[in-house]
Design a protein around this motif. Structure first.
Motif, PDB file in Angstrom:
ATOM      1  N   ASP A 160       1.563  -3.227 -17.228  1.00 42.69           N
ATOM      2  CA  ASP A 160       1.529  -4.507 -16.508  1.00 42.69           C
ATOM      3  C   ASP A 160       1.999  -4.382 -15.064  1.00 42.69           C
ATOM      4  O   ASP A 160       1.431  -5.013 -14.175  1.00 42.69           O
ATOM      5  CB  ASP A 160       2.372  -5.555 -17.240  1.00 42.69           C
ATOM      6  CG  ASP A 160       1.710  -6.027 -18.531  1.00 42.69           C
ATOM      7  OD1 ASP A 160       0.515  -5.738 -18.748  1.00 42.69           O
ATOM      8  OD2 ASP A 160       2.401  -6.698 -19.326  1.00 42.69           O
ATOM      9  N   ALA A 161       3.027  -3.571 -14.804  1.00 46.34           N
ATOM     10  CA  ALA A 161       3.515  -3.399 -13.434  1.00 46.34           C
ATOM     11  C   ALA A 161       2.442  -2.729 -12.563  1.00 46.34           C
ATOM     12  O   ALA A 161       2.253  -3.106 -11.404  1.00 46.34           O
ATOM     13  CB  ALA A 161       4.801  -2.588 -13.414  1.00 46.34           C
ATOM     14  N   GLU A 162       1.719  -1.755 -13.111  1.00 58.24           N
ATOM     15  CA  GLU A 162       0.647  -1.104 -12.359  1.00 58.24           C
ATOM     16  C   GLU A 162      -0.511  -2.066 -12.112  1.00 58.24           C
ATOM     17  O   GLU A 162      -1.111  -2.053 -11.031  1.00 58.24           O
ATOM     18  CB  GLU A 162       0.155   0.135 -13.102  1.00 58.24           C
ATOM     19  CG  GLU A 162       1.163   1.261 -13.121  1.00 58.24           C
ATOM     20  CD  GLU A 162       0.741   2.405 -14.013  1.00 58.24           C
ATOM     21  OE1 GLU A 162       0.863   3.553 -13.571  1.00 58.24           O
ATOM     22  OE2 GLU A 162       0.272   2.143 -15.145  1.00 58.24           O
ATOM     23  N   LEU A 165      -6.731  12.001  -1.566  1.00 55.74           N
ATOM     24  CA  LEU A 165      -5.672  11.989  -2.573  1.00 55.74           C
ATOM     25  C   LEU A 165      -6.120  12.510  -3.931  1.00 55.74           C
ATOM     26  O   LEU A 165      -5.321  13.096  -4.665  1.00 55.74           O
ATOM     27  CB  LEU A 165      -5.125  10.562  -2.743  1.00 55.74           C
ATOM     28  CG  LEU A 165      -4.395   9.987  -1.539  1.00 55.74           C
ATOM     29  CD1 LEU A 165      -4.247   8.481  -1.685  1.00 55.74           C
ATOM     30  CD2 LEU A 165      -3.036  10.659  -1.384  1.00 55.74           C
ATOM     31  N   LYS A 166      -7.379  12.269  -4.282  1.00 59.48           N
ATOM     32  CA  LYS A 166      -7.819  12.538  -5.656  1.00 59.48           C
ATOM     33  C   LYS A 166      -9.062  13.406  -5.753  1.00 59.48           C
ATOM     34  O   LYS A 166      -9.497  13.751  -6.847  1.00 59.48           O
ATOM     35  CB  LYS A 166      -8.049  11.198  -6.365  1.00 59.48           C
ATOM     36  CG  LYS A 166      -8.110  11.286  -7.859  1.00 59.48           C
ATOM     37  CD  LYS A 166      -8.142   9.905  -8.468  1.00 59.48           C
ATOM     38  CE  LYS A 166      -8.349   9.968  -9.962  1.00 59.48           C
ATOM     39  NZ  LYS A 166      -8.452   8.643 -10.542  1.00 59.48           N
ATOM     40  N   GLY A 167      -9.695  13.726  -4.642  1.00 60.48           N
ATOM     41  CA  GLY A 167     -10.951  14.464  -4.684  1.00 60.48           C
ATOM     42  C   GLY A 167     -12.115  13.525  -4.439  1.00 60.48           C
ATOM     43  O   GLY A 167     -11.996  12.309  -4.574  1.00 60.48           O
ATOM     44  N   ALA A 168     -13.254  14.089  -4.104  1.00 60.82           N
ATOM     45  CA  ALA A 168     -14.402  13.295  -3.654  1.00 60.82           C
ATOM     46  C   ALA A 168     -15.337  12.835  -4.772  1.00 60.82           C
ATOM     47  O   ALA A 168     -16.276  12.102  -4.509  1.00 60.82           O
ATOM     48  CB  ALA A 168     -15.203  14.092  -2.630  1.00 60.82           C
ATOM     49  N   ASN A 208      -0.183   4.536  -8.650  1.00 68.10           N
ATOM     50  CA  ASN A 208      -0.306   5.640  -7.695  1.00 68.10           C
ATOM     51  C   ASN A 208      -1.168   5.220  -6.497  1.00 68.10           C
ATOM     52  O   ASN A 208      -1.960   4.296  -6.558  1.00 68.10           O
ATOM     53  CB  ASN A 208      -0.835   6.910  -8.374  1.00 68.10           C
ATOM     54  CG  ASN A 208      -2.272   6.791  -8.805  1.00 68.10           C
ATOM     55  OD1 ASN A 208      -3.174   6.615  -7.984  1.00 68.10           O
ATOM     56  ND2 ASN A 208      -2.511   6.904 -10.094  1.00 68.10           N
ATOM     57  N   ARG A 209      -0.966   5.911  -5.406  1.00 72.76           N
ATOM     58  CA  ARG A 209      -1.614   5.576  -4.141  1.00 72.76           C
ATOM     59  C   ARG A 209      -3.138   5.666  -4.233  1.00 72.76           C
ATOM     60  O   ARG A 209      -3.858   4.834  -3.667  1.00 72.76           O
ATOM     61  CB  ARG A 209      -1.070   6.506  -3.050  1.00 72.76           C
ATOM     62  CG  ARG A 209      -1.713   6.380  -1.705  1.00 72.76           C
ATOM     63  CD  ARG A 209      -1.125   5.249  -0.869  1.00 72.76           C
ATOM     64  NE  ARG A 209      -1.876   5.133   0.361  1.00 72.76           N
ATOM     65  CZ  ARG A 209      -1.704   5.871   1.435  1.00 72.76           C
ATOM     66  NH1 ARG A 209      -0.768   6.792   1.462  1.00 72.76           N
ATOM     67  NH2 ARG A 209      -2.462   5.696   2.495  1.00 72.76           N
ATOM     68  N   ALA A 210      -3.669   6.671  -4.936  1.00 72.24           N
ATOM     69  CA  ALA A 210      -5.123   6.808  -5.046  1.00 72.24           C
ATOM     70  C   ALA A 210      -5.736   5.576  -5.710  1.00 72.24           C
ATOM     71  O   ALA A 210      -6.790   5.096  -5.285  1.00 72.24           O
ATOM     72  CB  ALA A 210      -5.487   8.075  -5.820  1.00 72.24           C
ATOM     73  N   ASP A 211      -5.090   5.042  -6.743  1.00 71.91           N
ATOM     74  CA  ASP A 211      -5.609   3.849  -7.408  1.00 71.91           C
ATOM     75  C   ASP A 211      -5.501   2.620  -6.519  1.00 71.91           C
ATOM     76  O   ASP A 211      -6.377   1.749  -6.543  1.00 71.91           O
ATOM     77  CB  ASP A 211      -4.885   3.623  -8.732  1.00 71.91           C
ATOM     78  CG  ASP A 211      -5.258   4.636  -9.801  1.00 71.91           C
ATOM     79  OD1 ASP A 211      -6.236   5.395  -9.618  1.00 71.91           O
ATOM     80  OD2 ASP A 211      -4.554   4.677 -10.838  1.00 71.91           O
ATOM     81  N   MET A 260       0.798  -1.230   0.000  1.00 74.62           N
ATOM     82  CA  MET A 260       0.000   0.000   0.000  1.00 74.62           C
ATOM     83  C   MET A 260       0.831   1.281   0.000  1.00 74.62           C
ATOM     84  O   MET A 260       0.352   2.321  -0.451  1.00 74.62           O
ATOM     85  CB  MET A 260      -0.967   0.003   1.188  1.00 74.62           C
ATOM     86  CG  MET A 260      -2.040  -1.075   1.096  1.00 74.62           C
ATOM     87  SD  MET A 260      -3.034  -1.052  -0.422  1.00 74.62           S
ATOM     88  CE  MET A 260      -3.974   0.449  -0.199  1.00 74.62           C
ATOM     89  N   TYR A 261       2.062   1.241   0.492  1.00 67.82           N
ATOM     90  CA  TYR A 261       2.870   2.454   0.598  1.00 67.82           C
ATOM     91  C   TYR A 261       4.127   2.414  -0.268  1.00 67.82           C
ATOM     92  O   TYR A 261       5.055   3.192  -0.050  1.00 67.82           O
ATOM     93  CB  TYR A 261       3.248   2.715   2.068  1.00 67.82           C
ATOM     94  CG  TYR A 261       2.056   2.836   2.970  1.00 67.82           C
ATOM     95  CD1 TYR A 261       1.131   3.860   2.801  1.00 67.82           C
ATOM     96  CD2 TYR A 261       1.823   1.916   3.985  1.00 67.82           C
ATOM     97  CE1 TYR A 261       0.013   3.970   3.617  1.00 67.82           C
ATOM     98  CE2 TYR A 261       0.708   2.017   4.809  1.00 67.82           C
ATOM     99  CZ  TYR A 261      -0.178   3.048   4.618  1.00 67.82           C
ATOM    100  OH  TYR A 261      -1.283   3.154   5.423  1.00 67.82           O
ATOM    101  N   ALA A 262       4.159   1.523  -1.259  1.00 62.21           N
ATOM    102  CA  ALA A 262       5.331   1.391  -2.125  1.00 62.21           C
ATOM    103  C   ALA A 262       5.573   2.674  -2.912  1.00 62.21           C
ATOM    104  O   ALA A 262       4.635   3.349  -3.336  1.00 62.21           O
ATOM    105  CB  ALA A 262       5.141   0.225  -3.086  1.00 62.21           C
ATOM    106  N   GLU A 263       6.842   2.980  -3.112  1.00 62.81           N
ATOM    107  CA  GLU A 263       7.225   4.096  -3.987  1.00 62.81           C
ATOM    108  C   GLU A 263       7.209   3.588  -5.422  1.00 62.81           C
ATOM    109  O   GLU A 263       7.621   2.475  -5.701  1.00 62.81           O
ATOM    110  CB  GLU A 263       8.623   4.593  -3.621  1.00 62.81           C
ATOM    111  CG  GLU A 263       8.720   5.185  -2.232  1.00 62.81           C
ATOM    112  CD  GLU A 263       7.955   6.489  -2.081  1.00 62.81           C
ATOM    113  OE1 GLU A 263       7.895   7.267  -3.057  1.00 62.81           O
ATOM    114  OE2 GLU A 263       7.400   6.718  -0.986  1.00 62.81           O
TER     115      GLU A 263
END
Length: 187
Positions: A160-162, A107-110, A76-79, A69-72
């Motif tokens: 693919d990585a995402e 992170l992305k808006g409501a 992206n974190r929101a997804d 969940m916190y990987a760099e």
């Protein structure tokens, strides 16, 4: 997004364990050390203190959770939060759904969260819609996710990585929800 979708303000829920959590002042040195793997931005919650009864499994669970969940880099974190939300909704984990909805909105808006909670999945942006469809299909029992889901994610620009990162965030919450349910309940 349409302006007709209501904005929501999700209030945090409280999770209450069925068994007493470890009290910090009574914790063993191993339990105290284990609780240090909790992300620094998070408090040592009753859930963490409940899991700390078994410090070794808590550390293993939390190291994996943090890595997903916190990987760099990668997804992206929101997804990641939206994938976790999808799994939590399918599993009926109100507490986790609430946490991940609030994180995604922060992170992305409501807009996406407002649409989901208003029953307007059809109003989601294409990427968010593809993520939710994949999360729901992957979390179903038995899973129904397939190539059409992966193709839809790729059509939104996901590589693919995402997609692998998304699978991890959905899968860990498929498991985490089922761990949280028997240990307590949310209000």
């Amino acid at each position: 997004m349409t302006d007709a979708i209501p904005q929501i303000a999700l209030k945090p829920l409280t999770w209450t364990p069925h068994l007493p959590p470890v009290e910090i002042e009574d914790a063993t040195p191993r339990q105290l050390e284990a609780m240090k793997v909790t992300p620094s931005a998070k408090k040592v919650s009753p859930y963490v203190r409940t899991l700390a009864h078994d410090p070794d499994s808590y550390v293993a669970r939390t190291m994996l959770f943090n890595a997903i969940m916190y990987a760099e880099g990668g997804l992206n974190r929101a997804d990641r939060e939206l994938g976790a939300l999808g799994a939590s909704l399918v599993n009926g984990c109100r507490y986790c759904a609430n946490v991940h909805a609030r994180q995604h909105a922060r992170l992305k808006g409501a807009e996406t969260i407002s649409a989901l909670f208003a029953g307007r999945g059809d109003a989601l942006p294409p990427r968010d819609g593809a993520i939710m469809a994949f999360a729901e299909a992957l979390t179903a029992t038995p899973p129904t996710a397939g190539e059409t889901h992966v193709a839809a994610l790729r059509e939104t620009g996901m590589d693919d990585a995402e997609i692998q990162d998304l699978i991890h965030s959905i899968a860990i919450f498929g498991w985490a929800n089922r761990l949280m349910h028997p240990l307590g309940h949310s209000d």
